[in-house]
Design an enzyme around this catalytic site. Structure first.
Site, PDB file in Angstrom:
ATOM      1  CE  LYS A 208       2.939  -1.679   3.215  1.00 14.90           C
ATOM      2  NZ  LYS A 208       4.240  -2.187   2.721  1.00 14.90           N
ATOM      3  CG  HIS A 233      -1.438  -1.359   2.901  1.00 17.96           C
ATOM      4  ND1 HIS A 233      -1.461  -2.703   2.619  1.00 17.96           N
ATOM      5  CD2 HIS A 233      -0.824  -0.755   1.850  1.00 17.96           C
ATOM      6  CE1 HIS A 233      -0.876  -2.912   1.451  1.00 17.96           C
ATOM      7  NE2 HIS A 233      -0.475  -1.750   0.957  1.00 17.96           N
ATOM      8  CG  HIS A 259      -0.435  -0.114  -4.965  1.00 17.58           C
ATOM      9  ND1 HIS A 259      -1.171   0.488  -3.982  1.00 17.58           N
ATOM     10  CD2 HIS A 259       0.603  -0.734  -4.329  1.00 17.58           C
ATOM     11  CE1 HIS A 259      -0.613   0.258  -2.808  1.00 17.58           C
ATOM     12  NE2 HIS A 259       0.468  -0.479  -2.998  1.00 17.58           N
TER      13      HIS A 259
END
Length: 354
Positions: A208, A233, A259
């Site tokens: 990010k 990101h 993730h």
């Protein structure tokens, strides 16, 4: 130095005990006339030298040595066999069983002392080598810990750098990394891997840093184009962290990249599904979403724990790995302790990443 003497002849036993005591005050002789009793004691205690007669009621000297050597801890303990048999076959059998040296009856005092001295010298060398190996292992462990601590500090500082741009809080990072650790524990991953995911998980959103402020800090809902930029990101985090020889950074890169993948293949950035998604990514996905749901933000209230659990259950097999969900839910009491420990100082703005 603890020296065990086993001989069914009480006269020989007393003679050897006396010779051992006179050889050195540091020697502690222990005698057994019953070979079975002596073997049982030797199998349950650590000694420095075994002196055993060949001709004894069962177990005889050869069987005694075989059974003694069968225990791994006794593989290197010096063994001196006493025998009246001059046949080479007997000596060969004794060597095969694990004897280191021989003494022939009748026992010569000078020879006994010399053999005793040699065997004890061998044992002292073994102990010194073992102590040196233990010392080196300790030093390597200390040096490794220093490296790991430096890596962890670097990870923490880089995570904090991301926090300055990402409205997520430091408490969020602590909670989700500890949730991830809980899941890894419940899945019975090796302790080293449990520690690795605890240290690496804080880097999950480091990408990010590369997201423009007008998108990252936007208080309202992102439009379609902005959302596509936000989704990058995951790829950016992987690009920042990948290629390191450090297992910690390599794991962090893997987590950052995976993730946001979903178990049914509908996630991003690569659309991986099922076990093709790295396990660490599947673990962090559960931990990250649970914390996002149960944390208050300016644009939403915190979900009740039961509602967040229902969300995980409902989406197990589509968004989340069912095993990771089950592992986390089974440790929910521990998760609530973690949540109470790491509280946000004040509400922050954040986009709940789908």
């Amino acid at each position: 130095m603890r020296i065990v003497i086993v001989d069914d002849n009480p006269v020989n036993l007393k003679l050897m005990e006396s010779l051992v005591k006179r050889a050195n005050t540091e020697y502690q002789p222990l005698t057994f006339q019953d070979s079975a009793e002596g073997l049982d004691w030797c199998l349950n205690n650590l000694i420095d030298l075994l002196i055993v007669d060949y001709m004894m009621p069962a177990p005889d000297g050869l069987e005694f040595i075989r059974r003694y050597r069968a225990q791994p801890d006794n593989a290197d303990i010096p063994v001196l066999m006493i025998t009246a048999d001059h046949e080479k076959e007997t000596r060969y059998a004794a060597l095969e069983a694990g004897a280191n040296d021989f003494l022939t009856k009748p026992i010569d005092n000078a020879e006994f002392r010399a053999r005793l001295r040699n065997m004890i010298s061998l044992r002292r060398s073994q102990k010194a080598l073992a102590d040196r190996a233990a010392w080196l292992a300790e030093k390597v462990s200390e040096a490794t810990k220093v490296i790991l601590d430096r890596e962890h500090e670097m990870i923490t500082r880089l995570s904090r750098a991301a926090e300055f741009r990402d409205p997520e809080t430091g408490a969020h990072i602590q909670r989700m990394s500890n949730y991830s650790h809980l899941i890894a524990q419940q899945l019975r991953l090796p302790v080293e891997e449990q520690e690795l995911i605890l240290r690496a998980a804080p880097m999950h959103d480091v990408g990010k840093i590369a997201i423009p402020d007008n998108i990252l800090l936007k208080p309202g809902k992102l439009d379609a184009d902005e959302w596509e930029v936000m989704k990058t990101h995951a790829e950016k985090g992987w690009e920042i962290l990948r290629g390191s020889r450090s297992s910690l950074l390599d794991t962090a890169a893997q987590i950052a990249h995976s993730h946001h993948e979903k178990y049914d293949g509908s996630g991003y950035p690569r659309g991986l599904a099922g076990d093709d998604i790295p396990l660490y990514g599947r673990i962090v996905a559960v931990a990250d979403v649970f914390d996002a749901l149960t944390t208050e933000r300016p644009y939403k209230k915190a979900w009740k724990t039961e509602d967040a659990m229902d969300f995980l259950f409902t989406n197990a097999g589509t968004h989340f790995d069912p095993l990771c969900v089950a592992a986390f839910i089974s440790r929910i009491k521990d998760a609530l302790v973690i949540r109470a420990k790491f509280q946000d100082a004040e509400p922050h703005m954040s986009h709940l990443v789908d």
